[in-house]
Design a protein around this motif. Structure first.
Motif, PDB file in Angstrom:
ATOM      1  N   LYS A 185      57.539  16.573 -34.238  1.00 22.41           N
ATOM      2  CA  LYS A 185      58.496  17.609 -33.853  1.00 22.41           C
ATOM      3  C   LYS A 185      58.709  18.575 -35.011  1.00 22.41           C
ATOM      4  N   LYS A 240      58.509   6.005 -24.014  1.00 17.42           N
ATOM      5  CA  LYS A 240      59.175   7.281 -23.782  1.00 17.42           C
ATOM      6  C   LYS A 240      59.571   7.947 -25.095  1.00 17.42           C
ATOM      7  N   ARG A 270      56.596   9.431 -26.901  1.00 20.25           N
ATOM      8  CA  ARG A 270      56.147  10.671 -26.270  1.00 20.25           C
ATOM      9  C   ARG A 270      57.062  11.842 -26.621  1.00 20.25           C
ATOM     10  N   GLU A 271      58.360  11.588 -26.674  1.00 22.08           N
ATOM     11  CA  GLU A 271      59.292  12.646 -27.067  1.00 22.08           C
ATOM     12  C   GLU A 271      59.013  13.135 -28.482  1.00 22.08           C
ATOM     13  N   GLY A 289      55.313  14.834 -28.768  1.00 15.13           N
ATOM     14  CA  GLY A 289      55.029  16.016 -27.969  1.00 15.13           C
ATOM     15  C   GLY A 289      54.156  15.762 -26.760  1.00 15.13           C
ATOM     16  N   PHE A 290      54.160  14.522 -26.240  1.00 16.90           N
ATOM     17  CA  PHE A 290      53.405  14.184 -25.033  1.00 16.90           C
ATOM     18  C   PHE A 290      54.352  14.082 -23.836  1.00 16.90           C
ATOM     19  N   SER A 291      53.812  14.196 -22.650  1.00 18.25           N
ATOM     20  CA  SER A 291      54.620  14.176 -21.439  1.00 18.25           C
ATOM     21  C   SER A 291      55.337  12.841 -21.272  1.00 18.25           C
ATOM     22  N   THR A 292      56.644  12.896 -21.036  1.00 13.00           N
ATOM     23  CA  THR A 292      57.406  11.665 -20.812  1.00 13.00           C
ATOM     24  C   THR A 292      57.282  11.196 -19.366  1.00 13.00           C
ATOM     25  N   ALA A 293      56.703  12.020 -18.507  1.00 15.94           N
ATOM     26  CA  ALA A 293      56.554  11.632 -17.098  1.00 15.94           C
ATOM     27  C   ALA A 293      55.633  10.432 -16.943  1.00 15.94           C
ATOM     28  N   GLU A 294      54.744  10.219 -17.910  1.00 12.82           N
ATOM     29  CA  GLU A 294      53.798   9.111 -17.842  1.00 12.82           C
ATOM     30  C   GLU A 294      54.284   7.873 -18.590  1.00 12.82           C
TER      31      GLU A 294
END
Length: 382
Positions: free
Chosen positions: A276, A310, A313-314, A317-322
């Motif tokens: 981040k 989760k 990923r936060e 910088g990766f999608s948290t949807a997965e």
């Protein structure tokens, strides 16, 4: 004997181990065919044992099967809602006592920040003073939010802790007897900072970077050697334990407990990989709570807990949807690119550094879906 009977036998052994008081069983030198890593066991002891039984790691006698070596990656305390504090405190102690009652070369107990909290932020508390502080912390921290005015008053009375949230939630299951066990396991070298599982394969709670190994005094040419890294980290923490006589345990440059004056605890037992932009200034020095994964030592695979999917990923910088609980995950970097995905990592190249994440949210994940990591196949245990 079925799994339920094995779990009940293990719970009986755990109760016996608690009643015996702080102790640790020495190594017995027996060969182990299966070497498994268990992510942060912040869950009821019965659930932890059910996961081990599901992986065919429990014997009929209530102990691990003789051919299994288990590495627990730390954070053995603190879980649950406020109404579960009492049961959670006893459950966590039961698990620690059961693990320590195994031979030291069968169960490797890795230190986590919640374990160190007993001799860090909470070092000066008795059961009575902690109960008083927790009642006040509960008024300041409610529903995931902190009343800053109430917290200021709280910290004026309890300056040894950094926040009301820490007492209300983060280290919320503390009891004095836990501290007695943690200190014993530290002084007898049963709690370890790192475990060398093979050439280039290291197990520890949250990972280390080149800056951390500078502090430990390990020369750059040896940082792909898991044995050298483990020896350097263990020696540094052991020296701090030997020098510790009173007050919170501090490991200069690697671990500093939090307090009201300096804020939250920092160091290798707390930190997480982050890309981040707002963390760019926080990752350059040590001790810290965030690190740049591109600064991991090349040639070394580190198996860690501490961070769920989760949160990874936060921060990366990766999608948290997965995001998923229960699964082993990996991060691979060549010092420039950073790749993060579910599953075990591919065979690393000499110029790459690897993190394998094993904290799958044990309390929230269904028992049959919680993966252990096999150190010999370097994949999720089957």
């Amino acid at each position: 004997m079925n799994d339920d009977a094995r779990i009940q036998a293990a719970l009986a052994r755990a109760s016996e181990a608690v009643a015996k008081g702080p102790h640790s069983t020495p190594a017995d030198g027996r060969p182990r065919k299966r070497r498994l890593v268990m992510g942060d066991p912040q869950a009821d002891v019965g659930r932890v044992l059910a996961i081990l039984a599901h992986h065919d790691a429990l014997g009929d006698d209530g102990w691990l099967r003789p051919d299994v070596r288990l590495v627990s990656v730390g954070d053995h305390f603190d879980w649950g809602k406020p109404h579960e504090r009492e049961s959670g405190a006893l459950s966590a102690l039961s698990l620690v006592a059961w693990l320590a009652a195994h031979p030291a070369d069968q169960v490797v107990m890795i230190l986590g920040n919640h374990d160190l909290g007993r001799v860090g932020e909470l070092e000066g508390f008795t059961d009575a003073t902690f109960a008083q502080a927790q009642a006040e912390a509960d008024r300041a921290y409610q529903g995931g939010h902190t009343d800053e005015a109430v917290e200021r008053e709280f910290l004026a009375r309890w300056p040894r802790v950094p926040t009301a949230e820490l007492v209300a939630r983060d280290f919320g299951n503390f009891r004095e007897v836990q501290r007695t066990w943690v200190e014993h396991l530290l002084r007898t070298r049963r709690f370890r900072t790192a475990y060398a599982a093979g050439p280039g394969l290291l197990v520890l709670h949250a990972g280390v970077t080149n800056e951390d190994l500078d502090v430990a005094g390990l020369e750059r040419a040896r940082r792909a050697d898991a044995g050298a890294v483990a020896d350097a980290l263990n020696a540094t923490v052991d020296a701090a334990v030997d020098a510790w006589t009173r007050g919170p345990l501090v490991v200069p440059g690697l671990h500093r407990p939090g307090d009201a004056a300096s804020g939250e605890g920092v160091g290798i037992f707390y930190h997480r990989p982050s890309l981040k932009p707002e963390d760019a200034g926080r990752v350059r020095e040590t001790p810290r709570r965030r690190f740049d994964p591109r600064r991991l030592p090349a040639g070394l695979t580190q198996v860690v807990g501490h961070t769920r999917d989760k949160r990874n990923r936060e921060l990366l910088g990766f999608s948290t949807a997965e995001a998923r609980d229960g699964v082993v995950r990996h991060l691979v970097t060549d010092g420039a690119r950073v790749h993060y995905a579910h599953g075990a990592p591919p065979p690393p190249r000499p110029e790459e550094a690897v993190l394998v994440f094993t904290d799958g949210g044990m309390r929230e994940c269904p028992v049959e879906q919680y993966e252990l990591f096999d150190l010999d196949t370097r994949a999720a245990a089957r």
